[in-house]
Design a protein around this motif. Sequence first.
Motif, PDB file in Angstrom:
ATOM      1  N   LEU A  24     139.726  38.769  48.186  1.00 50.88           N
ATOM      2  CA  LEU A  24     139.473  39.656  47.060  1.00 50.88           C
ATOM      3  C   LEU A  24     140.352  40.881  47.257  1.00 50.88           C
ATOM      4  CD1 LEU A  24     137.770  40.245  44.513  1.00 50.88           C
ATOM      5  CD2 LEU A  24     136.098  41.323  46.011  1.00 50.88           C
ATOM      6  N   ALA A  25     141.271  41.094  46.322  1.00 48.99           N
ATOM      7  CA  ALA A  25     142.216  42.210  46.402  1.00 48.99           C
ATOM      8  C   ALA A  25     142.993  42.189  47.725  1.00 48.99           C
ATOM      9  CB  ALA A  25     141.496  43.540  46.216  1.00 48.99           C
ATOM     10  N   GLY A  26     143.373  40.972  48.160  1.00 53.46           N
ATOM     11  CA  GLY A  26     144.180  40.836  49.367  1.00 53.46           C
ATOM     12  C   GLY A  26     143.409  40.906  50.672  1.00 53.46           C
ATOM     13  N   LYS A  27     142.110  41.049  50.616  1.00 52.47           N
ATOM     14  CA  LYS A  27     141.301  41.118  51.834  1.00 52.47           C
ATOM     15  C   LYS A  27     140.394  39.903  51.924  1.00 52.47           C
ATOM     16  CE  LYS A  27     141.071  46.145  52.019  1.00 52.47           C
ATOM     17  NZ  LYS A  27     140.197  47.314  52.068  1.00 52.47           N
ATOM     18  N   LYS A  28     140.210  39.398  53.134  1.00 56.26           N
ATOM     19  CA  LYS A  28     139.304  38.281  53.341  1.00 56.26           C
ATOM     20  C   LYS A  28     137.870  38.780  53.212  1.00 56.26           C
ATOM     21  CE  LYS A  28     142.297  35.421  56.062  1.00 56.26           C
ATOM     22  NZ  LYS A  28     142.396  34.475  57.144  1.00 56.26           N
ATOM     23  N   VAL A  29     137.096  38.032  52.455  1.00 52.27           N
ATOM     24  CA  VAL A  29     135.697  38.397  52.245  1.00 52.27           C
ATOM     25  C   VAL A  29     134.810  37.169  52.453  1.00 52.27           C
ATOM     26  CG1 VAL A  29     136.156  40.302  50.642  1.00 52.27           C
ATOM     27  CG2 VAL A  29     135.857  37.990  49.761  1.00 52.27           C
ATOM     28  N   GLY A  30     133.556  37.402  52.690  1.00 50.06           N
ATOM     29  CA  GLY A  30     132.598  36.319  52.835  1.00 50.06           C
ATOM     30  C   GLY A  30     131.208  36.797  52.473  1.00 50.06           C
ATOM     31  N   PHE A  31     130.452  35.922  51.884  1.00 50.58           N
ATOM     32  CA  PHE A  31     129.086  36.234  51.479  1.00 50.58           C
ATOM     33  C   PHE A  31     128.193  35.068  51.847  1.00 50.58           C
ATOM     34  CE2 PHE A  31     131.974  38.207  48.443  1.00 50.58           C
ATOM     35  CZ  PHE A  31     131.574  39.535  48.500  1.00 50.58           C
ATOM     36  N   ARG A  32     126.947  35.348  52.111  1.00 53.38           N
ATOM     37  CA  ARG A  32     125.962  34.301  52.369  1.00 53.38           C
ATOM     38  C   ARG A  32     124.734  34.593  51.514  1.00 53.38           C
ATOM     39  NH1 ARG A  32     124.255  32.577  58.280  1.00 53.38           N
ATOM     40  NH2 ARG A  32     126.145  31.365  58.040  1.00 53.38           N
ATOM     41  N   TYR A  33     124.311  33.585  50.777  1.00 51.78           N
ATOM     42  CA  TYR A  33     123.130  33.706  49.926  1.00 51.78           C
ATOM     43  C   TYR A  33     122.091  32.691  50.393  1.00 51.78           C
ATOM     44  CZ  TYR A  33     126.448  36.027  46.852  1.00 51.78           C
ATOM     45  OH  TYR A  33     127.392  36.874  46.344  1.00 51.78           O
ATOM     46  N   ARG A  34     120.843  33.088  50.408  1.00 49.51           N
ATOM     47  CA  ARG A  34     119.742  32.190  50.741  1.00 49.51           C
ATOM     48  C   ARG A  34     118.875  32.015  49.498  1.00 49.51           C
ATOM     49  NH1 ARG A  34     119.172  35.273  56.130  1.00 49.51           N
ATOM     50  NH2 ARG A  34     120.543  34.007  57.409  1.00 49.51           N
ATOM     51  N   ILE A  35     118.585  30.762  49.207  1.00 49.66           N
ATOM     52  CA  ILE A  35     117.773  30.457  48.030  1.00 49.66           C
ATOM     53  C   ILE A  35     116.563  29.635  48.463  1.00 49.66           C
ATOM     54  CG2 ILE A  35     117.689  29.176  45.851  1.00 49.66           C
ATOM     55  CD1 ILE A  35     120.670  29.707  45.552  1.00 49.66           C
ATOM     56  N   LEU A  36     115.410  30.008  47.970  1.00 48.06           N
ATOM     57  CA  LEU A  36     114.194  29.224  48.130  1.00 48.06           C
ATOM     58  C   LEU A  36     113.564  29.129  46.749  1.00 48.06           C
ATOM     59  CD1 LEU A  36     112.167  27.791  49.960  1.00 48.06           C
ATOM     60  CD2 LEU A  36     111.022  29.984  50.263  1.00 48.06           C
ATOM     61  N   ASP A  37     113.493  27.920  46.226  1.00 46.46           N
ATOM     62  CA  ASP A  37     112.965  27.731  44.878  1.00 46.46           C
ATOM     63  C   ASP A  37     111.876  26.666  44.915  1.00 46.46           C
ATOM     64  OD1 ASP A  37     112.703  28.138  42.180  1.00 46.46           O
ATOM     65  OD2 ASP A  37     114.441  26.948  41.617  1.00 46.46           O
ATOM     66  N   LYS A  38     110.863  26.841  44.085  1.00 50.23           N
ATOM     67  CA  LYS A  38     109.726  25.923  44.033  1.00 50.23           C
ATOM     68  C   LYS A  38     109.539  25.379  42.633  1.00 50.23           C
ATOM     69  CE  LYS A  38     107.363  28.683  47.493  1.00 50.23           C
ATOM     70  NZ  LYS A  38     106.258  29.581  47.770  1.00 50.23           N
ATOM     71  N   PHE A  39     108.872  24.246  42.556  1.00 53.73           N
ATOM     72  CA  PHE A  39     108.529  23.616  41.289  1.00 53.73           C
ATOM     73  C   PHE A  39     107.766  24.598  40.405  1.00 53.73           C
ATOM     74  CE2 PHE A  39     105.667  21.052  38.643  1.00 53.73           C
ATOM     75  CZ  PHE A  39     106.575  20.191  38.056  1.00 53.73           C
ATOM     76  N   ASP A  40     108.158  24.671  39.136  1.00 57.79           N
ATOM     77  CA  ASP A  40     107.479  25.544  38.174  1.00 57.79           C
ATOM     78  C   ASP A  40     106.417  24.716  37.456  1.00 57.79           C
ATOM     79  OD1 ASP A  40     106.669  27.041  35.947  1.00 57.79           O
ATOM     80  OD2 ASP A  40     108.649  27.909  35.651  1.00 57.79           O
ATOM     81  N   HIS A  41     105.165  24.887  37.872  1.00 59.67           N
ATOM     82  CA  HIS A  41     104.075  24.092  37.306  1.00 59.67           C
ATOM     83  C   HIS A  41     103.806  24.443  35.847  1.00 59.67           C
ATOM     84  CE1 HIS A  41     102.778  22.011  40.942  1.00 59.67           C
ATOM     85  NE2 HIS A  41     103.146  23.103  41.585  1.00 59.67           N
ATOM     86  N   GLU A  42     104.005  25.684  35.477  1.00 56.69           N
ATOM     87  CA  GLU A  42     103.750  26.119  34.096  1.00 56.69           C
ATOM     88  C   GLU A  42     104.718  25.452  33.115  1.00 56.69           C
ATOM     89  OE1 GLU A  42     104.129  30.229  31.594  1.00 56.69           O
ATOM     90  OE2 GLU A  42     103.227  30.363  33.597  1.00 56.69           O
ATOM     91  N   LYS A  43     106.008  25.451  33.464  1.00 56.19           N
ATOM     92  CA  LYS A  43     107.031  24.887  32.573  1.00 56.19           C
ATOM     93  C   LYS A  43     107.380  23.447  32.914  1.00 56.19           C
ATOM     94  CE  LYS A  43     109.026  29.378  31.656  1.00 56.19           C
ATOM     95  NZ  LYS A  43     110.157  30.269  31.842  1.00 56.19           N
ATOM     96  N   LYS A  44     106.851  22.933  34.013  1.00 55.04           N
ATOM     97  CA  LYS A  44     107.116  21.561  34.477  1.00 55.04           C
ATOM     98  C   LYS A  44     108.609  21.335  34.726  1.00 55.04           C
ATOM     99  CE  LYS A  44     102.807  20.175  33.783  1.00 55.04           C
ATOM    100  NZ  LYS A  44     101.925  20.968  34.574  1.00 55.04           N
ATOM    101  N   VAL A  45     109.245  22.291  35.411  1.00 55.08           N
ATOM    102  CA  VAL A  45     110.665  22.203  35.731  1.00 55.08           C
ATOM    103  C   VAL A  45     110.813  22.155  37.247  1.00 55.08           C
ATOM    104  CG1 VAL A  45     112.921  23.339  35.545  1.00 55.08           C
ATOM    105  CG2 VAL A  45     111.302  23.477  33.660  1.00 55.08           C
ATOM    106  N   THR A  46     111.602  21.187  37.722  1.00 56.73           N
ATOM    107  CA  THR A  46     111.773  21.047  39.165  1.00 56.73           C
ATOM    108  C   THR A  46     112.713  22.109  39.724  1.00 56.73           C
ATOM    109  OG1 THR A  46     113.663  19.549  38.988  1.00 56.73           O
ATOM    110  CG2 THR A  46     111.459  18.537  39.009  1.00 56.73           C
ATOM    111  N   ALA A  47     112.520  22.417  40.992  1.00 56.51           N
ATOM    112  CA  ALA A  47     113.409  23.343  41.689  1.00 56.51           C
ATOM    113  C   ALA A  47     114.816  22.754  41.758  1.00 56.51           C
ATOM    114  CB  ALA A  47     112.876  23.618  43.091  1.00 56.51           C
ATOM    115  N   MET A  48     114.915  21.445  41.922  1.00 54.87           N
ATOM    116  CA  MET A  48     116.221  20.796  41.992  1.00 54.87           C
ATOM    117  C   MET A  48     116.982  20.964  40.685  1.00 54.87           C
ATOM    118  SD  MET A  48     118.331  19.263  43.943  1.00 54.87           S
ATOM    119  CE  MET A  48     117.413  18.677  45.331  1.00 54.87           C
ATOM    120  N   ALA A  49     116.296  20.882  39.551  1.00 58.28           N
ATOM    121  CA  ALA A  49     116.962  21.073  38.259  1.00 58.28           C
ATOM    122  C   ALA A  49     117.517  22.487  38.144  1.00 58.28           C
ATOM    123  CB  ALA A  49     115.993  20.797  37.114  1.00 58.28           C
TER     124      ALA A  49
END
Length: 75
Positions: free
Chosen positions: A28-53
Motif C-alpha cells: 500500500l503506497a509502496g510499503k508492505k502491509v498486513g492485516f489479520r481478521y478473526r471472524i466468528l459467526d453463528k446460525f441466525d435462528h430468527e432469519k434461518k440463515v446459516t453462518a456459512m452462507a
Amino acid sequence: MRKLLERTLWKPEIGDLVAMIIEVKGELAGKKVGFRYRILDKFDHEKKVTAMARTTAYTASIVAGMLIRGSIKGP
C-alpha cells in the motif's frame, strides 16, 4: 475423527458455526502491509440463515457485483 466429532458436536438445534482467520498481505503506497481478521459467526435462528452462507456466499455475491459494476479495477 469425523465419527468422533459427529457424535460429540452434532447439535442441530444450535445450527452451524464458522470460525475463520483471514490474513491479507500486500503493498500500500509502496510499503508492505498486513492485516489479520478473526471472524466468528453463528446460525441466525430468527432469519434461518446459516453462518456459512453469510461468510462465503454473501461475500462472493457482493464481490461479483462489484466486478460487474467496475468498482474493482485491476487484478
